[in-house]
Design an enzyme around this catalytic site. Sequence first.
Site, PDB file in Angstrom:
ATOM      1  CB  CYS A 177      -4.634   4.776  -0.100  1.00 48.50           C
ATOM      2  SG  CYS A 177      -5.075   4.233   1.557  1.00 48.50           S
ATOM      3  N   GLY A 223       0.811  -1.217   0.000  1.00 44.62           N
ATOM      4  CA  GLY A 223       0.000   0.000   0.000  1.00 44.62           C
ATOM      5  C   GLY A 223       0.839   1.259   0.000  1.00 44.62           C
TER       6      GLY A 223
END
Length: 239
Positions: A191, A90
């Site tokens: 993100c 991520g």
Amino acid sequence: MNKSVDIQDLGLKDYKETWDYQERLFKEIIDIKIRNRREELSLKTPNYFLFVEHPHVYTLGKSGDFDNLLIDENKLAEIDATFYKINRGGDITYHGPGQIVGYPILDLENFFTDIHKYLRFLEEMVILTLAEYGLKAERSKGETGVWLDVGTPFARKICAMGVRASRWVTMHGFALNVNANLGYFDHMIPCGIKGKAVTSLNVELGKTEVSMEEVKEKLLKHFSALFEAKVKRETLAKS
């Protein structure tokens, strides 16, 4: 297979201290698996599920882009936050008070050997929990985590996820915004996804505060059912 999971609530704990603790538990499981293979033993491997709240911190996954953090060291100090580049998948994420962070450290060979299924189960655990509060949460295609109003101009993320796995042992996990200070998300591109908003359970419910302990219990209930795990709740106490 050992489907028993030791639940530990660490309370409010520094990110680096918690990361080091995760690494110790992770290594403990890996070492048992290596010994089992080398010595042809069948020692059981333990499983853990850590709950924690962190002081304000930004973390960047191994494939993340540092430019997604929109502030410098001076601003980090000003808002009393820290930053770490870490070994999960991520991009960038934020942790802070009012957010339930969960770190399942599981030997998936005790459950199933499928990382994709593991991530989907973690998402489903959160989706089912939010449904108990009357919220229709769902997945967003190509994006990990849990979202509301997917496919509309009002899509917003309520739970971030990022995991690491080696020899089928997991670490890191999820961060569910319950009573989070959403202003801290303004200092990053969540993100690495531009143009997407972030929300918190208390905001969605129009409440000043939602019981964190109640949410944790709901998460554990759905985790136990999905993973067919035997949760050792007696250790669910702040240490």
